[in-house]
Enzyme design. Structure first.
Site, PDB file in Angstrom:
ATOM      1  N   GLY A 225       0.841  -1.201   0.000  1.00  0.00           N
ATOM      2  CA  GLY A 225       0.000   0.000   0.000  1.00  0.00           C
ATOM      3  C   GLY A 225       0.875   1.251   0.000  1.00  0.00           C
ATOM      4  CG  HIS A 226       3.260   2.247   3.454  1.00  0.00           C
ATOM      5  ND1 HIS A 226       3.320   1.139   4.268  1.00  0.00           N
ATOM      6  CD2 HIS A 226       2.646   3.217   4.174  1.00  0.00           C
ATOM      7  CE1 HIS A 226       2.777   1.414   5.437  1.00  0.00           C
ATOM      8  NE2 HIS A 226       2.342   2.671   5.407  1.00  0.00           N
TER       9      HIS A 226
ATOM     10  CG  ASP B 102      -5.703   4.683   7.170  1.00  0.00           C
ATOM     11  OD1 ASP B 102      -6.206   3.979   8.065  1.00  0.00           O
ATOM     12  OD2 ASP B 102      -4.595   4.449   6.670  1.00  0.00           O
TER      13      ASP B 102
ATOM     14  CD  GLN C  50      -4.335   9.045   8.126  1.00  0.00           C
ATOM     15  OE1 GLN C  50      -4.036   8.838   9.298  1.00  0.00           O
ATOM     16  NE2 GLN C  50      -3.680   8.475   7.121  1.00  0.00           N
TER      17      GLN C  50
ATOM     18  CB  SER D   5       1.809  -1.342   9.409  1.00  0.00           C
ATOM     19  OG  SER D   5       2.195  -0.515   8.336  1.00  0.00           O
TER      20      SER D   5
HETATM   21  O1  PAF Z   1      -1.528   6.816   7.981  1.00  0.00           O
HETATM   22  C1  PAF Z   1      -0.494   6.897   8.682  1.00  0.00           C
HETATM   23  O2  PAF Z   1       0.435   6.077   8.559  1.00  0.00           O
HETATM   24  C2  PAF Z   1      -0.373   7.990   9.721  1.00  0.00           C
HETATM   25  O3  PAF Z   1      -1.609   8.291  10.281  1.00  0.00           O
HETATM   26  C3  PAF Z   1       0.300   9.266   9.164  1.00  0.00           C
HETATM   27  C4  PAF Z   1      -0.510   9.894   8.065  1.00  0.00           C
HETATM   28  C5  PAF Z   1       1.690   8.924   8.657  1.00  0.00           C
HETATM   29  C6  PAF Z   1       0.443  10.289  10.297  1.00  0.00           C
HETATM   30  O4  PAF Z   1       1.217   9.806  11.336  1.00  0.00           O
END
Ligand code: PAF
Length: 291
Positions: free
Chosen positions: A36-37, A150, A153, A186
């Site tokens: 994903g990252h 997320d 977020q 993760s």
């Molecule tokens: O999604 C994440 O990994 C965290 O919430 C972030 C955006 C890096 C902020 O710490």
């Protein structure tokens, strides 16, 4: 790739790139990088001249009984992956530099932070918004990349950037899934073999809502009940919430329309998992469910 711990040194490095007219893409992470990252990093490397990745396990977004201490950390592996992807700068600040003892400024997006994750994790989005505001100030990227997994977020960050007039484009990227549908996270690393199998129930529930919507169901109650039934069919799963919400305001809905979001959170053993899908949106906007 260069690795920076000091804010001033990263700033000097990026100033030179900016003065050269280069575009800067930013992928904030807490490390333990997964596909994903990497999809965010690839997108940034594709769109921008330079990509900055931060790795910072942000203490202020964890509640007192959450997993801050056991959150997976493997900087050597993460650093190698970033290098392989063509990242220009890896930023690994210390807690003391990000939160000096006399720091007293917080960023809050109260309405969007209230329901769902905010209700289950008080203070979580205040920590996320604050650390992202700080990281944005440090990196000053042209674009910042966030996963749709997320979802709340993502909305909080979009709202903050708009409200604080930050000249940054937030790029939302599709959720990356395992072959059985489980959204990459993760925290999946916490699951043992049986828990890992059970964890796919959350995406199955969301896909069931998507399927019913595509078959013509427009009652949010019906979609919610169907999701609950799927989750309750898995004895290892404990439901935190499922909801059908407006895609921008997150207001709960009675009648569902195209583009609404189905969200859910469950616990499997000691691990909390979240996921979401957009309903009726078939554009590039979200990953389709696995066949
Ligand atoms: O999604 C994440 O990994 C965290 O919430 C972030 C955006 C890096 C902020 O710490």
């Amino acid at each position: 790739m260069r690795t920076f711990q000091q804010i001033a040194e990263l700033r000097a490095h990026l100033r030179a790139a900016r003065d050269d007219g280069q575009t800067i893409g930013f992928v904030p992470t807490m490390g333990a990088l997964h596909e994903g990252h990497l999809s965010l990093i690839r997108r940034s490397c594709n769109d921008c001249d330079r990509t900055v990745v931060s790795i910072f396990v942000n203490p202020t977004q964890f509640g007192p009984n959450e997993d801050l201490d056991r959150y997976p950390r493997d900087l050597a592996r993460d650093s190698r992956l970033c290098q392989e992807e063509g990242v220009d700068a890896l930023f690994v600040p210390t807690v003391a530099d990000m939160y000096p003892a006399d720091a007293d400024t917080w960023v809050e997006v109260p309405e969007l932070s209230k329901p769902y994750e905010g209700a289950h994790r008080p203070g979580h989005f205040r920590g996320v918004a604050t650390v992202c505001a700080k990281l944005f100030q440090i990196v000053q990227p042209h674009r910042a990349y966030f996963g749709q997994k997320d979802y709340q977020q993502l909305l909080v960050i979009q709202r903050m950037v708009a409200d604080l007039c930050m000249p940054i484009t937030i790029v939302a990227c599709p959720t990356v899934r395992e072959p059985d549908g489980l959204a990459m996270s993760s925290r999946n690393a916490y699951l043992d073999r049986e828990e890992r199998e059970a964890a796919a129930v959350l995406s199955r529930a969301l896909f069931e809502a998507q399927r019913l919507f595509e078959a013509g169901e427009r009652s949010a109650d019906e979609l919610r009940s169907a999701m609950v039934r799927v989750i309750e069919s898995e004895p290892r799963a404990r439901l935190d919430y499922v909801a059908i919400a407006h895609p921008q305001t997150l207001a709960a809905l009675e009648t569902v329309h195209d583009g609404c979001v189905a969200l859910g959170a469950i616990r499997i053993g000691g691990t909390r998992l979240i996921d979401n899908v957009l309903l009726g949106v078939t554009l590039n906007h979200q990953a389709r469910r696995p066949a």
